[in-house]
Scaffold this active site. Structure first.
Site, PDB file in Angstrom:
ATOM      1  CG  ASP B 313      -2.139  -1.036   1.196  1.00 23.72           C
ATOM      2  OD1 ASP B 313      -1.835  -1.906   0.159  1.00 23.72           O
ATOM      3  OD2 ASP B 313      -2.710  -1.299   1.891  1.00 23.72           O
TER       4      ASP B 313
HETATM    5 MG   LIG Z   1      -3.283  -4.982  -0.218  1.00 23.72          MG
END
Ligand SMILES: [Mg+2]
Ligand SMILES: [Mg+2]
Ligand SMILES: [Mg+2]
Lengths: 718, 718
Positions: B313
């Site tokens: 992320d």
């Molecule tokens: Mg992920």
């Protein structure tokens, strides 16, 4: 069988007199020829029909060659690449070459004519940093550690490569190696002309002097083990000498470099994008070769004989599709027909009175042997040749080799009879009229254009290579299709595309002369082609069309093509390609499509594409629209009857003229139709060895359903 | 089963309290975590063991984002390519993007921050030749006919891409789109720090703050249809803003260009040879991200909690193998284990107290469903993970997702128990000692070097792509091999190869960062490598090693490799490659070798090669000698137990140390051995789901023959 005879040349040999006469009668041949390794019997010189005699200008006269060693032919060769492991390096230029074929030229100043290259940097090593050790025939270089070096040098061709090839192939012994001499050089030129005159006088019964060929052999070089090292049928490496190169420098206005010929060791393979200097050299050689060849042809004519050129061996510089060829004044060209493409290489030649194709198989022991299939080869060869002849007829056909082998093979002469009969029938029915073609031309775009008409993607023509058959298929299909084909180069795009051309094809691997490499960085090229397609033109790409990595694209015409090739950089970009095979191009197509080696990693992109065929997530056949124009992309297109049909449909689709396609049409993809409107006839051919049913359409209407015999050719009145 | 417990993190959820406690007991877990979409029940906060809490710094606070629109995160994006059909062109930059994800930034001056590019010429269109029409959000360009143009521009990320992904994947409705804010910017930075302090105060029971992650999301961009448009796990495109870029300009000392980020539309895919400017930007971001991340970690520590980073992320700028990572002061890194390679991406990280791997399968409905095979996935995942753990142990493992799915699947928890048991047993037996490795290191050479350790040839890690698996196999094999692996870049070659490295591997496609492209034109690179091999080093090439067309070669180290790739230019050159498979590398190898996609058109050349495997006339496995050194070429090397063995043998052969290989050795290619000399033990693992017989050699001598159960791990005293 046809009613007319002639148009046929047969080989003969000293011990085949009766057999030759029998076959000449049976097949109604009107010419006899000698071959490499056979001789024309005196007795046959008197028969009716023409007598061909092979004639060699550059060899079979060792006495002359030995007396004039400085006029022996020369070749530019490059040494092997040697890495320096110290600051001094010795290279033996001849290492890896066959010293009975080539002899290093130490007569002409190496500092003037050789070049030592640092292949790591690409720079020339200055001449004060190397010396020739004449004793050991080595070059001593002041080197940089771990740089690679080569020596480009001149070598005398002391054994004619074709003679050597025949010598080795046929296990000859006690035959002296034939030296080569350079007819371009002053003493030899005078000598050869006089000799030709003498020969003409001494051979009054010969009607046709079959030059095999003129002055410069294509590149054919052997290795230390007498094996072929490299062979470039289109190569100019063996057409050089200081004498010629000094003339070239004057003509070109710049200094010659060996690199123009050795080309990094690629020897100007026809797959290389040709340098300006190499193109200049080809131009110069054509001018000079055509002038001198004309002199020889004039001599032949002065004796009332015809002059015929064999398209092969010493054909270098003649370039039958070049600007200077017609000046030679030849009566005829003869060449080997390996398939439709090589047939068109002969039959499309202008500037001669007639063309002759030597069909296969050659009567040699490699085919006429247990396990060989000469009848099958003759059939396959004829099926490919026949469809090309319908579009661009040869005037004559012939055979070569040992007649004795052919006559002894059961059923072979019957097969020849069928071929000869169909060939004559075509001439009879067609009667000189032209086959109907599409109402537009197709242009094959590559770096060579018309100079190398029907030679695209070829390695020593008609030889199968895994790397090329998926592209050669394009022109093999076209060689027998009812389409007028032009071969155009990038300058013709720059200067304005011929308005007769409605579809342009670019086919081949990236970086090669066939797709064009850095030409696609030229904004003029890409904008002219965008304009062409935007205004309604068609573009067909096969393999890696318009490929060169630049500004976010690999295919520079990806906008037109609707596809690009994944090189890894856009793996991060999602593709949503899905199959949608309902399309005009695939009507009538029943079998799996053969894409050959099929270039991988092709994806469709943009907003106007349709994917007609996929291999997992990759695309193999894609159409796209661009303004008023259209494109078709093929991952590969080997020759097959079905692929002929797919290409025909793709062309009509790309041209936006689908409605015109069925003017003359047969539904079965294994069959093709040719229409001769002025003769009031159409011909349907079965290109398979099975019986075929096919519907024949004329002007869009079903005319008749035909049941065709295997390989049948059927003429229908219209 | 092992005697020790712990080292295990389990997910939980609000409605799983009793089940969580049962499993925690059964599996002896010592940590619980919440996940995306699940919540930690209050009741469990009191249980023994650690409590992890995911923490998001950049979203879940729309109120703040809406109040500070200028501090919303931004991304550099490139418009689609548009061809001008006239001398004026309008481009709508946002066309093709999802307007609920991205919003064109008209707040910051486009003339300062945007770039209009002529993609036909590669030139920048001067700012006085285009204008923004704010009304229509279009750019109006004075264009050249049939040139292609793009607009590079800034857009606000008005919907966090991961939130959006989860929203769409899980069909959420009535959930407000989470805006993103940029913690690097001044107001938000202060705000986020205060908020974190508050959160720490409000969550005294949380032991571990699991940052998911810090500040900049990897590139994840959607199209008009809300589908993924492009996603680059390594991408920095969404880590920009005028605020940051002005700082960058000061730091770098040159003007920023959007092209440094949009990169012709390739968005600096990790497959691209990175530009100097992009490398500078990565460096700058690391410096700034690590400083700011440290501030947050310090806050966490000040509350007596641990700080853990999720490797994913918003990991951009943290670069766990970069120079600045350790400065952050994290306690732990956690990441997803897709295979051995992704495990090593976590377990090799230095500068943290411990590492944790989240094993597969993730407890999500896509796998725990009819037709799914969660047990099989757990087994395959574990077999790949286990061999890598033996070489470089994770400290902890864990699972994620919905615990309820896992408990309901018959037999799944038993499988987890086996995995957890083996994981603990490894720690127990090994007791912190290091696995025996070869007496030399192997270096993987590419443009990224150690910065992208274990990331070579990866597209969004552990995702299979047809274009990459034949290269990823190399590092997947190595991830569990008894070999110390370094990842080195070309500067490390230029500056002198680490003397511990005895074998260098270059694997990937031409033109990519993995093989190095123009680095191979640098004489320093090629001469250093020639010297390295000449003096006894080994070189292993896979695919298109050292590839770039230059001076007569495609593989610039073809002299070392003994092979080159045919691009068409040397089709005229005869190759005499013949198969000779008797070789050290192929001992023990019984099955056909799998070369995956296997790069085509490879031929052997030179005087020192041996061809071990061919595909028709092409070569797929070739060895060569060069001075005192050796090389091995593979056309491709996907992961398989047999290919692990082939690579192991190839490495020992290339190193010239075949005799060392059997210090610890098992004969069956489906088994592997690890030796822990300081612990007095070897371990043999069966990497297949079948029983296997294998002989165990120690110090070259047969020690014992073993009958292994499917997937068994057997410890043997030495
Ligand atoms: Mg992920
Ligand atoms: Mg010949
Ligand atoms: Mg059929």
């Amino acid at each position: 069988m046809s009613k007319i005879g002639g148009r046929l040349t047969l080989p003969t040999d000293i011990d085949m007199i009766d057999e030759t006469l029998r076959l000449k009668e049976l097949l109604d041949a009107d010419a006899l020829r000698d071959c490499d390794g056979t001789n024309m019997p005196e007795e046959l010189l008197e028969c009716d029909g023409k007598i061909y005699a092979t004639y060699y200008t550059t060899r079979k006269d060792n006495e002359w060659a030995e007396k004039n060693p400085e006029e022996i032919q020369q070749e530019y060769v490059m040494s092997e690449r040697v890495t320096a492991k110290d600051t001094a390096l010795r290279i033996k230029p001849m290492k890896g070459f066959y010293t009975e074929q080539l002899k290093i030229n130490l007569l002409d100043d190496p500092k003037r004519w050789w070049e030592v290259m640092d292949r790591t940097t690409g720079e020339i090593v200055p001449t004060d940093k190397w010396e020739v050790d004449a004793e050991t025939e080595e070059v001593v270089i002041q080197s940089v550690k771990y740089h690679e070096y080569t020596v480009s040098f001149l070598a005398f061709i002391i054994w004619d490569p074709v003679h050597m090839y025949n010598f080795i192939t046929n296990d000859w012994t006690d035959v002296p190696h034939q030296l080569t001499f350079d007819v371009r050089q002053p003493k030899t030129q005078v000598y050869v002309k006089e000799k030709l005159k003498r020969w003409c006088e001494e051979n009054p019964k010969v009607n046709v002097v079959r030059f095999t060929t003129f002055f410069h052999q294509f590149t054919l070089t052997f290795d230390e083990q007498k094996r072929e090292k490299y062979v470039e049928w289109f190569g100019y490496s063996a057409s050089v000498s200081p004498y010629i190169l000094e003339q070239f420098e004057k003509w070109a206005g710049y200094k010659f470099r060996p690199e123009f010929i050795v080309d990094q060791g690629y020897h100007n393979s026809i797959f290389r994008v040709p340098s300006k200097e190499f193109r200049d050299f080809i131009e110069f050689q054509q001018i000079e070769v055509s002038k001198l060849a004309k002199d020889l042809v004039d001599i032949v004519h002065s004796y009332g004989k015809e002059a015929m050129m064999f398209l092969g061996d010493h054909w270098i510089g003649t370039e039958p599709f070049g600007k200077y060829f017609a000046n030679i004044g030849l009566d005829a060209v003869v060449g080997s027909v390996g398939d439709g493409v090589t047939l068109r290489m002969i039959s499309d030649i202008k500037g001669v009175k007639y063309t002759e194709g030597r069909l296969l198989p050659y009567f040699f022991p490699d085919v006429f042997t247990e396990g060989g299939d000469p009848i099958g080869e003759a059939q396959d060869n004829w099926m490919k040749a026949r469809r090309a002849i319908l579009r661009s007829p040869l005037d004559r056909i012939g055979y070569g080799g040992y007649l004795s082998l052919a006559t002894k093979w059961p059923g072979f002469i019957d097969q020849i009879q069928k071929v000869v009969g169909e060939f004559r029938q075509i001439h009879e029915e067609v009667n000189g009229t032209k086959c109907h073609t599409a109402p537009f031309k197709v242009g094959i775009l590559n770096c060579w254009g018309n100079l190398r008409r029907w030679m695209a993607n070829q390695v020593h023509h008609a030889i199968w290579h895994r790397e090329i058959y998926s592209y050669v298929g394009v022109i093999e299909c076209l060689s027998g299709m009812p389409i007028d084909v032009e071969f155009i180069d990038f300058d013709e795009v720059r200067n304005g595309i011929d308005p007769d051309i409605k579809v342009i094809i670019n086919a081949g691997d990236a970086m090669t002369s066939w797709t064009g490499h850095e030409n696609w960085l030229d904004e003029t090229v890409v904008t002219k082609l965008r304009e062409f397609v935007d205004n309604g033109g068609g573009f067909i790409g096969v393999g890696e069309p318009s490929a060169i990595q630049h500004q976010g694209k690999f295919f520079q015409l990806s906008d037109i093509l609707g596809v690009d090739r994944e090189l890894g950089f856009s793996l991060i970009t999602d593709k949503y390609n899905t199959l949608d095979p309902e399309h005009f191009i695939l009507e009538d197509i029943e079998n799996e499509i053969d894409f050959g080696e099929g270039k991988s990693s092709i994806y469709a992109q943009g907003e106007n594409y349709q994917v007609l065929n996929m291999d997992q997530k990759y695309c193999r056949l894609v159409t796209n629209t661009y303004g008023k124009g259209r494109s078709v992309y093929f991952a590969g297109l080997p020759y097959s009857p079905q692929n002929c049909r797919i290409l025909l449909r793709a062309i009509y689709y790309a041209a936006g003229m689908e409605d015109e396609m069925k003017k003359y049409y047969v539904t079965n993809v294994d069959t093709e139709v040719g229409a001769f409107e002025d003769a009031g006839k159409v011909v349907v051919i079965n290109n398979s060895k099975d019986p075929q049913k096919t519907d024949l359409y004329i002007k869009g209407e079903l005319k008749v359903s035909l049941d065709m015999e295997p390989m049948e050719m059927r003429w229908v009145e219209i």
